[in-house]
Motif scaffolding. Structure first.
Motif, PDB file in Angstrom:
ATOM      1  N   GLY A   1       0.051   6.631 -15.454  1.00 17.49           N
ATOM      2  CA  GLY A   1      -0.114   7.084 -17.095  1.00 17.49           C
ATOM      3  C   GLY A   1      -0.580   7.825 -17.422  1.00 17.49           C
ATOM      4  O   GLY A   1      -0.400   8.804 -18.392  1.00 17.49           O
ATOM      5  N   VAL A   2      -1.768   8.263 -16.647  1.00 20.29           N
ATOM      6  CA  VAL A   2      -2.469   9.628 -17.212  1.00 20.29           C
ATOM      7  C   VAL A   2      -1.730  10.872 -16.616  1.00 20.29           C
ATOM      8  O   VAL A   2      -1.763  11.796 -17.377  1.00 20.29           O
ATOM      9  CB  VAL A   2      -3.871   9.632 -16.332  1.00 20.29           C
ATOM     10  CG1 VAL A   2      -4.798  10.860 -16.491  1.00 20.29           C
ATOM     11  CG2 VAL A   2      -4.808   8.428 -16.760  1.00 20.29           C
ATOM     12  N   TRP A   3      -1.068  10.935 -15.635  1.00 17.77           N
ATOM     13  CA  TRP A   3      -0.167  11.777 -15.289  1.00 17.77           C
ATOM     14  C   TRP A   3       0.600  12.309 -16.329  1.00 17.77           C
ATOM     15  O   TRP A   3       0.910  13.459 -16.548  1.00 17.77           O
ATOM     16  CB  TRP A   3       0.414  11.631 -14.137  1.00 17.77           C
ATOM     17  CG  TRP A   3       1.348  12.793 -13.602  1.00 17.77           C
ATOM     18  CD1 TRP A   3       1.177  13.782 -12.723  1.00 17.77           C
ATOM     19  CD2 TRP A   3       2.670  12.934 -13.913  1.00 17.77           C
ATOM     20  NE1 TRP A   3       2.169  14.582 -12.586  1.00 17.77           N
ATOM     21  CE2 TRP A   3       3.275  13.962 -13.220  1.00 17.77           C
ATOM     22  CE3 TRP A   3       3.776  12.211 -14.658  1.00 17.77           C
ATOM     23  CZ2 TRP A   3       4.518  14.600 -13.566  1.00 17.77           C
ATOM     24  CZ3 TRP A   3       4.882  12.620 -14.724  1.00 17.77           C
ATOM     25  CH2 TRP A   3       5.456  13.861 -13.988  1.00 17.77           C
ATOM     26  N   GLN A   4       1.420  11.338 -17.135  1.00 17.04           N
ATOM     27  CA  GLN A   4       2.359  11.690 -17.898  1.00 17.04           C
ATOM     28  C   GLN A   4       1.650  12.186 -19.112  1.00 17.04           C
ATOM     29  O   GLN A   4       2.316  13.070 -19.715  1.00 17.04           O
ATOM     30  CB  GLN A   4       3.179  10.108 -18.519  1.00 17.04           C
ATOM     31  CG  GLN A   4       3.966   9.795 -17.269  1.00 17.04           C
ATOM     32  CD  GLN A   4       4.750   8.533 -17.386  1.00 17.04           C
ATOM     33  OE1 GLN A   4       4.155   7.744 -18.188  1.00 17.04           O
ATOM     34  NE2 GLN A   4       5.633   8.033 -16.585  1.00 17.04           N
ATOM     35  N   ASP A   5       0.379  11.593 -19.509  1.00 16.75           N
ATOM     36  CA  ASP A   5      -0.226  12.251 -20.674  1.00 16.75           C
ATOM     37  C   ASP A   5      -0.711  13.992 -20.653  1.00 16.75           C
ATOM     38  O   ASP A   5      -0.222  14.448 -21.206  1.00 16.75           O
ATOM     39  CB  ASP A   5      -1.471  11.446 -20.859  1.00 16.75           C
ATOM     40  CG  ASP A   5      -1.375  10.111 -21.579  1.00 16.75           C
ATOM     41  OD1 ASP A   5       0.004   9.794 -21.982  1.00 16.75           O
ATOM     42  OD2 ASP A   5      -2.128   9.466 -21.586  1.00 16.75           O
ATOM     43  N   LEU A   6      -0.818  13.881 -19.100  1.00 18.54           N
ATOM     44  CA  LEU A   6      -1.448  15.524 -18.762  1.00 18.54           C
ATOM     45  C   LEU A   6      -0.245  16.423 -18.727  1.00 18.54           C
ATOM     46  O   LEU A   6      -0.216  17.445 -19.304  1.00 18.54           O
ATOM     47  CB  LEU A   6      -1.842  15.447 -17.510  1.00 18.54           C
ATOM     48  CG  LEU A   6      -3.407  14.733 -17.306  1.00 18.54           C
ATOM     49  CD1 LEU A   6      -3.741  14.891 -16.004  1.00 18.54           C
ATOM     50  CD2 LEU A   6      -4.525  15.462 -18.199  1.00 18.54           C
ATOM     51  N   SER A   7       1.021  15.756 -18.304  1.00 20.87           N
ATOM     52  CA  SER A   7       2.045  16.671 -18.292  1.00 20.87           C
ATOM     53  C   SER A   7       2.856  17.107 -19.636  1.00 20.87           C
ATOM     54  O   SER A   7       3.063  17.983 -19.795  1.00 20.87           O
ATOM     55  CB  SER A   7       3.204  15.837 -17.520  1.00 20.87           C
ATOM     56  OG  SER A   7       4.430  16.730 -17.139  1.00 20.87           O
ATOM     57  N   ALA A   8       2.762  15.759 -20.584  1.00 22.50           N
ATOM     58  CA  ALA A   8       3.196  16.147 -21.811  1.00 22.50           C
ATOM     59  C   ALA A   8       2.027  17.105 -22.604  1.00 22.50           C
ATOM     60  O   ALA A   8       2.812  18.043 -23.282  1.00 22.50           O
ATOM     61  CB  ALA A   8       3.228  14.979 -22.653  1.00 22.50           C
ATOM     62  N   HIS A   9       0.853  17.255 -22.211  1.00 25.55           N
ATOM     63  CA  HIS A   9       0.035  18.041 -22.966  1.00 25.55           C
ATOM     64  C   HIS A   9       0.036  19.679 -22.472  1.00 25.55           C
ATOM     65  O   HIS A   9       0.033  20.523 -23.297  1.00 25.55           O
ATOM     66  CB  HIS A   9      -1.704  17.716 -22.381  1.00 25.55           C
ATOM     67  CG  HIS A   9      -2.392  18.963 -22.745  1.00 25.55           C
ATOM     68  ND1 HIS A   9      -3.236  18.815 -24.055  1.00 25.55           N
ATOM     69  CD2 HIS A   9      -3.078  19.785 -22.064  1.00 25.55           C
ATOM     70  CE1 HIS A   9      -3.660  20.102 -24.083  1.00 25.55           C
ATOM     71  NE2 HIS A   9      -3.766  20.513 -22.747  1.00 25.55           N
ATOM     72  N   SER A  10       0.915  19.654 -21.356  1.00 26.23           N
ATOM     73  CA  SER A  10       0.788  21.058 -20.680  1.00 26.23           C
ATOM     74  C   SER A  10       2.222  21.934 -20.812  1.00 26.23           C
ATOM     75  O   SER A  10       2.245  23.015 -21.241  1.00 26.23           O
ATOM     76  CB  SER A  10       0.486  21.406 -19.234  1.00 26.23           C
ATOM     77  OG  SER A  10       1.648  20.347 -18.754  1.00 26.23           O
ATOM     78  N   LEU A  11       3.392  21.028 -21.120  1.00 26.11           N
ATOM     79  CA  LEU A  11       4.644  21.558 -21.040  1.00 26.11           C
ATOM     80  C   LEU A  11       4.972  22.273 -22.468  1.00 26.11           C
ATOM     81  O   LEU A  11       5.513  23.471 -22.330  1.00 26.11           O
ATOM     82  CB  LEU A  11       5.587  20.690 -21.087  1.00 26.11           C
ATOM     83  CG  LEU A  11       5.691  20.021 -19.492  1.00 26.11           C
ATOM     84  CD1 LEU A  11       7.034  19.096 -19.557  1.00 26.11           C
ATOM     85  CD2 LEU A  11       6.125  21.013 -18.539  1.00 26.11           C
ATOM     86  N   GLY A  12       4.384  21.804 -23.640  1.00 26.14           N
ATOM     87  CA  GLY A  12       4.580  22.683 -24.723  1.00 26.14           C
ATOM     88  C   GLY A  12       3.826  23.964 -24.815  1.00 26.14           C
ATOM     89  O   GLY A  12       4.478  24.972 -25.127  1.00 26.14           O
TER      90      GLY A  12
END
Length: 183
Positions: free
Chosen positions: A110-121
């Motif tokens: 769950g944390v991984w998905q939040d971090l990934s979303a933070h970086s891609l944009g």
């Protein structure tokens, strides 16, 4: 008079904890909070006051790396021609990806998905800035976009720890060569 100094000390402690955590993530497979506190020169209470969980600390390491990577794009363009700026930015991507891999390996899904979303944009935006400058200068292929490059550099996640130093930048240089416009 004492309160501002305490706030400054707290900020320094926090920055030192994050820096040590980044080094640990980049250099070992095991992230132990007591070791990070010891290396940062703070007590465990101080570490836990800033970062109640291991995931909180690793998420902050990751966020700072993303922010630095994004901020580097316009600075590099101000100092270099677009293709050189892109090449130097991709070198930074190798460092970022090494830490990212360690962070993602250490945190829950769950944390991984939040971090990934933070970086891609933000990373996509920084990359678009670099690619657009290269296209305008005629040094980057006109048919590529940030998503193309992000998909290509995703290959770094497949590297074994033992081959990182020899392969990561080499692969990114291959990507860069593929991005060059050859009329």
């Amino acid at each position: 008079m004492n309160a501002p100094r305490r706030r400054a000390d707290a900020a320094e402690n926090r920055a030192r904890i994050v820096q040590v955590a980044r080094e640990v993530v980049a250099n070992t497979d095991e992230v132990r909070l007591n070791e990070i506190a010891k290396r940062a020169g703070v007590g465990q209470g101080t570490l836990y006051r800033h970062f109640p969980t291991r995931e909180d600390l690793l998420a902050e390491v990751y966020r700072q790396d993303v922010d630095e990577l994004v901020a580097a794009a316009p600075k590099l363009l101000a100092e270099h021609d677009p293709i050189t700026a892109l090449a130097r930015w991709l070198d930074r991507v190798a460092d970022y990806a090494e830490v990212k891999r360690g962070v993602f390996a250490a945190v829950e899904a769950g944390v991984w998905q939040d971090l990934s979303a933070h970086s891609l944009g933000p990373i996509g935006g920084a990359l678009t800035t670099l690619l657009d400058a290269g296209k305008a200068a005629g040094t980057v292929r006109p048919d590529v976009d940030a998503r193309d490059v992000i998909l290509l550099i995703g290959c770094l996640t497949r590297l074994e720890q033992g081959e990182w130093d020899t392969k990561a930048r080499h692969l990114l240089h291959i990507v860069l060569d593929g991005l060059r416009h050859r009329p």
